[in-house]
Design an enzyme around this catalytic site. Structure first.
Site, short mmCIF file in Angstrom:
data_model
loop_
_atom_site.label_atom_id
_atom_site.label_comp_id
_atom_site.label_asym_id
_atom_site.label_seq_id
_atom_site.Cartn_x
_atom_site.Cartn_y
_atom_site.Cartn_z
N ASP A 60 -6.71 -9.68 -0.68
CA ASP A 60 -6.36 -8.39 -0.12
C ASP A 60 -5.31 -7.79 -1.06
OD1 ASP A 60 -6.05 -6.13 1.41
OD2 ASP A 60 -5.92 -7.21 3.31
C1 BGC Z 1 -6.15 -3.80 3.72
C2 BGC Z 1 -7.57 -4.02 3.25
C3 BGC Z 1 -7.98 -2.89 2.35
C4 BGC Z 1 -7.01 -2.82 1.19
C5 BGC Z 1 -7.33 -1.72 0.19
C6 BGC Z 1 -5.20 -3.53 2.58
O1 BGC Z 1 -3.97 -3.08 3.03
O2 BGC Z 1 -5.72 -4.89 4.48
O3 BGC Z 1 -8.43 -4.14 4.34
O4 BGC Z 1 -9.30 -3.03 1.94
O5 BGC Z 1 -5.72 -2.58 1.68
O6 BGC Z 1 -7.05 -0.48 0.72
#
Ligand code: BGC
Length: 921
Positions: free
Chosen positions: A706
């Site tokens: 993530d």
């Molecule tokens: C989230 C993800 C997301 C990523 C990119 C993170 O803060 O947990 O689900 O895909 O950001 O935006």
């Protein structure tokens, strides 16, 4: 000219159908719904102005061309009228009570202030209209859990006042819940409205889907994919929810209906799988067969009512308790009928494998330790319309504990704790008992260290390009042998957000992120959020989808697949290879802020829905990223709070959906979750990412972290610990601003030199990444082969028009410099500021300014896109950590005496100062 491929009106029609099918009707006294033609509707609730198309955070930031809420949809339909007097009251009130978006990332309130509705007003309107429709809205999202408070899980005093006065004044009241996830429902008994429905958050077509159901154009066929209990305290996870250090899964596998149907049936208001229709159905078990692989049930569904409609057929198993204990019911198959005319029948075949009937023995009580075992005893299959169905489709007897799959211990907890298990009373019912959880017998480190792959001898550049692997001119190993240590360290660094190397405003770029990797023919793949549609922070429009809870409630996998065919095409059109969704964590507790992005409390429903989405996108060879792998069940402290659970709960519950998506739909992109699970950050868990995902399930794709996730063990987690991430075979760290500069200052080079991460481990990730990009459309575009779809899509015009919220005039006069008062710039979410820069000298102009983040969360994502005329020239994405002023400098050429700059903010939370534009020859 060939037919247009991407047609938004067709996309919209499927989405509208999906919203309508996802709506769950819970109550419909005296057939108040569907509304009769000519009905005058009194529309209450401020969500008529701000229909929630989705929740907040990355999963909700789709920049849509339009959102049709319930009010707009009703006003467009000539069969109904909307009470004018009430409409005017709301129109006046809203002028002084605009939408409160909060102060940036994760701070939008869960609810918006309501217009008070007095007794008198309700009575006056009731006298001149036929039915009251009350909208109740809620949001939540990333970094922002719900809470058991008024305005979140509970109704506000104003909402209760509306219900009190409206239900007293009106004979017919319909309550529609525009929410991401289930909320407290005690009020239904208290106010007894005639009808209640969950309309969820339906994306940009949401209001039209609602119209279809309340008008009767579509007969509701949505069924709950979650259990609604009487009180939040009744959910067994509530006592551990929102822990600041860890969240222990004491309820073990007894999540949702698995708990309630076993231990606390009387606490349930609406059971799992429940939902009403405007017609009635009969579901019969026509035949039941046990084969070597499992069970086959033939069900016959008959529409016994007066109008056409669809039914969801559900098959549950009640497994023997045996020595492991089991929930009293588990969903093992489901299907939705076509639209059946009155009296029409449909035959449905449901199949169940022995694997589904087995239980995971993590303690060895069955004689098979760390194995899926079909325990000795009777298996009873129940067929019907929800988890409480009574028709026995058949039973099977199993004479002895049967080994179905022998595995090895993985991801077992290190910490000791007691977990729930059923204890049978004399009358056959169950009470709650507890037992010690089996803990890990060996460490993941040992396993990893004894399974280091063989190193590919480095040979230096031999002139092979990635295309040569495709053309069988060299093997993948030969290709990888050319990569230097520096290239190996760079390839595992994804870049973003809003990397200029890929489609503007997207989440990440990966693969050929440096010149030398590009020269070797590795293209740059592009990924972007998310579960509610494509997020492009550049302000580019995309289609906003119905949310996960809505799609799961439709129980229509074919429809979901069709919807995601369109999503696949839209990704392809925007040159995005990978969507950062579906989100598939379980609705373990109704308060999880991201439940709107996820599907259900049930792993089978979750897995099947995710698989359908992936299969839909695979039609166009793009894919989705199944996330968050695994156990993201709360947003509170999401990047550090450790989830502690038994191996059984992890495998049978949390991983099951992912397993289905990998095995059935060939998922090939996975995002690990932020937090640690049983001692290791998910990003660095060898058991999770290598042993289970790849070795057991046969996953062949790419795994990414993530965004800005930590690596390492629970106690020492660090965003710089990329060595641990690579060692687990989590291929990509997402995201660094620059891979070549190691802008994240990760420890890879250093740990490689020390031998703590092996070159072979980096090569293994590099292979995964190269294989992945080779299979994606970006590769075909890059090598200019088989890319007719892309060529055609490139010729299909975008039907977008630019709209500005703010116009700012800036004249650079004789002094050669102009300042712009930064307070004039609207930095709110989705604000576009058109700055017209006029000047007297042709030449170059320099823009200088300072920016910083002002956000409550360190993981806030705050993007600003700067366009010159219509061309995107710069994207700046700050995170919540960037709270110090940073200098930004940009050069523009001005030759026609005026140019236009557009500052577009996709999210709140950025501050700007000292903005100047200076002539510099
Ligand atoms: C989230 C993800 C997301 C990523 C990119 C993170 O803060 O947990 O689900 O895909 O950001 O935006």
């Amino acid at each position: 000219m060939s037919k247009k491929l991407f047609e938004t009106n067709k996309f919209a029609a499927v989405a509208r159908r999906a919203v309508a099918e996802g709506i769950v009707l819970l109550k419909n006294d005296n057939d108040v719904l569907p509304l009769k033609e000519g009905t005058n509707i009194a529309l209450f609730g401020r969500s008529q102005f701000n229909y929630y198309k989705s929740g907040t955070g990355s999963g909700g930031m789709v920049n849509t061309k339009y959102v049709i809420g319930v009010r707009e949809a009703l006003l467009k339909d000539e069969r109904f009228t909307v009470n004018e007097e009430l409409k005017k009251e709301y129109d006046e009130w809203i002028k002084d009570n605009p939408f409160d978006a909060g102060a940036g990332w994760a701070s939008e309130p869960w609810f918006q202030k309501e217009m008070p509705v007095s007794k008198e007003l309700a009575q006056r309107i009731a006298a001149v209209s036929d039915v009251a429709v009350i909208l109740i809205g809620r949001t939540a999202g990333e970094d922002q859990d719900n809470s058991n408070a008024k305005g979140s899980y509970l109704l506000t005093d104003e909402e209760e006042q509306i219900l009190t006065n409206v239900t007293a004044a009106f004979e017919k009241t319909v309550v529609l819940l525009n929410v991401g996830n289930t909320i407290d429902m005690k009020w239904v008994k208290k106010y007894n409205p005639s009808a209640v429905a969950y309309i969820w958050q339906g994306g940009q077509e949401g209001g039209l889907g609602v119209l279809d159901v309340i008008s009767g154009d579509v007969n509701p066929s949505g069924r709950l994919a979650d259990t609604i209990a009487e009180d939040i305290k009744d959910y067994p996870s509530t006592k551990n929810f929102a822990g600041k250090e860890f969240n222990i899964q004491q309820e073990d596998i007894y999540v949702g209906y698995r708990y309630f149907e076993t231990f606390a049936k009387d606490k349930v208001l609406y059971p799992f799988g429940y939902g009403l229709s405007y017609t009635s159905f009969d579901i019969e078990a026509d035949s039941f067969e046990k084969t070597d692989e499992g069970v086959i049930v033939k069900a016959v569904v008959t529409n016994t009512g007066k109008i056409k409609g669809q039914q969801v057929v559900q098959l549950y198993v009640s497994k023997p308790q045996g020595v492991l204990g089991n929930p009293s019911r588990e969903l093992v198959a489901f299907a939705k009928t076509k639209e059946l005319e009155k009296g029409e029948k449909e035959e449905i075949i449901l199949t169940v494998t022995d694997y589904q009937l087995s239980s995971y023995d993590d303690c060895g009580a069955t004689g098979y330790k760390n194995a899926y075992v079909m325990q000795k005893g009777t298996y009873t299959f129940y067929l019907g319309e929800n988890v409480r169905c009574k028709t026995v489709a058949g039973t099977i007897e199993n004479d002895e504990n049967k080994l179905i799959k022998q595995l090895t211990q993985c991801l077992a907890p290190i910490k000791e704790f007691e977990r729930l298990r059923p204890v049978q009373r004399q009358d056959g019912s169950f009470e709650e008992g507890f037992e010690s959880v089996p803990t890990a017998v060996s460490s993941q480190d040992e396993k990893r260290n004894s399974n280091i792959p063989e190193e590919i001898k480095q040979e230096g550049d031999k002139g092979y390009k990635l295309i040569d692997v495709l053309d069988n001119k060299c093997s993948m190993d030969e290709f990888i042998s050319q990569l230097s240590d520096e290239e190996l360290c760079c390839i595992v660094r994804g870049e973003g957000m809003s990397s200029p190397k890929v489609t503007p405003g997207c989440g990440g770029a990966f693969g050929g992120v440096t010149d030398s990797l590009l020269e070797k023919g590795i293209p740059i793949g592009c990924c972007s959020d998310g579960p509610s549609g494509i997020r492009m922070d550049s302000g580019k429009k995309a289609f906003a989808m119905p949310n996960g809870a809505c799609l799961a409630s439709a129980w229509n996998l074919e429809l979901t697949k069709e919807l995601y065919n369109w999503e696949g095409l839209e990704l392809r059109k925007n040159k995005i290879d990978v969507l950062l969704g579906p989100g598939m964590n379980l609705h373990r507790n109704p308060l999880n802020g991201r439940n709107f992005e996820y599907f259900s409390e049930d792993p089978y429903v979750t897995g099947k829905n995710a698989a359908a989405q992936l299969e839909g996108m695979h039609k166009y060879n793009v894919t989705g990223t199944i996330k968050h792998f695994a156990l993201n069940t709360q947003e509170t402290g999401r990047h550090t709070v450790e989830h502690i659970a038994s191996e059984r709960a992890i495998r049978e519950l949390y991983l099951k959906g992912f397993e289905i998506a990998v095995k059935e739909a060939g998922a090939h992109a996975v995002m690990t979750t932020y937090g640690p699970v049983n001692g290791y950050y998910s990003s660095s868990s060898y058991d999770l990412v290598t042993e289970i995902l790849r070795n057991e399930w046969g996953f062949k794709g790419v795994v990414m972290t993530d965004w800005w996730a930590k690596g390492g063990k629970t106690q020492s987690g660090d965003t710089k610990d990329m060595a641990s991430i690579v060692r687990a075979q989590n291929d990509l760290y997402m995201v660094a601003t620059s891979a070549i500069d190691n802008s994240n200052k990760d420890n890879l080079e250093e740990e490689l030199k020390k031998g703590n991460v092996k070159r072979a481990e980096l090569q293994r990730c590099a292979k995964n990444i190269c294989r992945f990009v080779m299979e994606k459309p970006v590769f075909n575009r890059y090598i200019e082969r088989d890319n007719e779809i892309d060529l055609q899509l490139a010729n299909e015009a975008d039907d977008e028009e630019l709209v500005f919220d703010n116009l700012i005039d800036c004249r650079v006069g004789n002094s050669g410099v102009a300042s712009i008062d930064s307070s004039e710039i609207k930095t709110g979410r989705n604000c576009s500021n058109l700055i017209s820069v006029s000047f007297i000298e042709r030449g170059n102009y320099k823009l200088n300014m300072k920016v910083r983040a002002n956000a409550s969360s360190k993981l806030a994502q705050i993007p600003l896109s700067i366009y010159k005329d219509k061309e995107l020239v710069k994207m700046i994405t700050l995170t919540g950590e960037d709270d110090k002023w940073q200098d930004i400098e940009l050069m523009f050429n001005g030759c026609f005496m005026t140019f236009f700059l557009n500052f577009y903010f996709a999210q709140d939370g950025m501050e700007i100062k000292d903005l100047t534009i200076r002539y510099c020859k």
